[in-house]
Design a protein around this motif. Structure first.
Motif, PDB file in Angstrom:
ATOM      1  N   LYS A  74      -4.340  11.246  -4.871  1.00 66.64           N
ATOM      2  CA  LYS A  74      -5.185  10.056  -5.021  1.00 66.64           C
ATOM      3  C   LYS A  74      -4.656   9.224  -6.170  1.00 66.64           C
ATOM      4  CE  LYS A  74      -8.065  11.527  -1.927  1.00 66.64           C
ATOM      5  NZ  LYS A  74      -7.377  11.614  -0.673  1.00 66.64           N
ATOM      6  N   THR A 117      -2.405   9.092   4.539  1.00 65.89           N
ATOM      7  CA  THR A 117      -3.801   8.699   4.339  1.00 65.89           C
ATOM      8  C   THR A 117      -4.756   9.383   5.307  1.00 65.89           C
ATOM      9  OG1 THR A 117      -3.499   6.767   5.778  1.00 65.89           O
ATOM     10  CG2 THR A 117      -3.207   6.433   3.382  1.00 65.89           C
ATOM     11  N   GLU A 122       0.826  -1.206   0.000  1.00 69.13           N
ATOM     12  CA  GLU A 122       0.000   0.000   0.000  1.00 69.13           C
ATOM     13  C   GLU A 122       0.862   1.259   0.000  1.00 69.13           C
ATOM     14  OE1 GLU A 122      -0.348  -2.566   2.035  1.00 69.13           O
ATOM     15  OE2 GLU A 122      -2.410  -3.296   1.873  1.00 69.13           O
ATOM     16  N   TYR A 125       2.768   6.312   5.895  1.00 67.19           N
ATOM     17  CA  TYR A 125       1.524   5.916   5.242  1.00 67.19           C
ATOM     18  C   TYR A 125       0.312   6.419   6.038  1.00 67.19           C
ATOM     19  CZ  TYR A 125      -1.989   3.024   2.958  1.00 67.19           C
ATOM     20  OH  TYR A 125      -3.108   2.598   2.280  1.00 67.19           O
ATOM     21  N   ARG A 129      -0.893  14.191   0.985  1.00 67.81           N
ATOM     22  CA  ARG A 129      -2.204  13.901   1.588  1.00 67.81           C
ATOM     23  C   ARG A 129      -3.339  14.102   0.592  1.00 67.81           C
ATOM     24  NH1 ARG A 129      -2.823  15.278   7.764  1.00 67.81           N
ATOM     25  NH2 ARG A 129      -4.537  13.885   7.329  1.00 67.81           N
ATOM     26  N   LEU A 182       1.037   4.098  -2.958  1.00 72.58           N
ATOM     27  CA  LEU A 182       0.675   5.490  -2.685  1.00 72.58           C
ATOM     28  C   LEU A 182       1.874   6.429  -2.803  1.00 72.58           C
ATOM     29  CD1 LEU A 182      -1.433   7.584  -1.794  1.00 72.58           C
ATOM     30  CD2 LEU A 182      -0.755   7.091   0.560  1.00 72.58           C
TER      31      LEU A 182
END
Length: 87
Positions: free
Chosen positions: A83, A62, A22, A58, A80, A26
């Motif tokens: 997307k 998020t 993840e 992370y 932040r 990201l």
């Protein structure tokens, strides 16, 4: 390849191989999208962020944990707001 290109390439690698999928997606996705446009100061800020523990970074990125004052900045705000495409 100049020094700035080498730095961006190194940061992209560090952002893309964080330790869990993840975070790789990201933070690596953010790097692939934004590294070319970051200023020298923002590159330094991003480099500092990459020194943070994977899971903490992370969680900050998020919104699952409050960002410490010393980490607030332009790059954290962009991270932040980032997307992943298609998500």
């Amino acid at each position: 390849m100049d020094a700035l290109d080498r730095k961006r390439k190194r940061l992209l690698y560090q952002a893309s191989y964080r330790g869990f999928k993840e975070a790789d997606l990201l933070i690596g996705g953010f790097a692939r999208t934004h590294l070319a446009e970051l200023t020298d100061n923002e590159l330094a800020e991003f480099e500092a962020l990459l020194k943070i523990n994977d899971r903490e970074l992370y969680a900050y990125a998020t919104g699952n944990a409050p960002v410490p004052d010393n980490l607030e900045g332009a790059v954290m705000a962009k991270l932040r707001a980032f997307k992943l495409p298609g998500v």
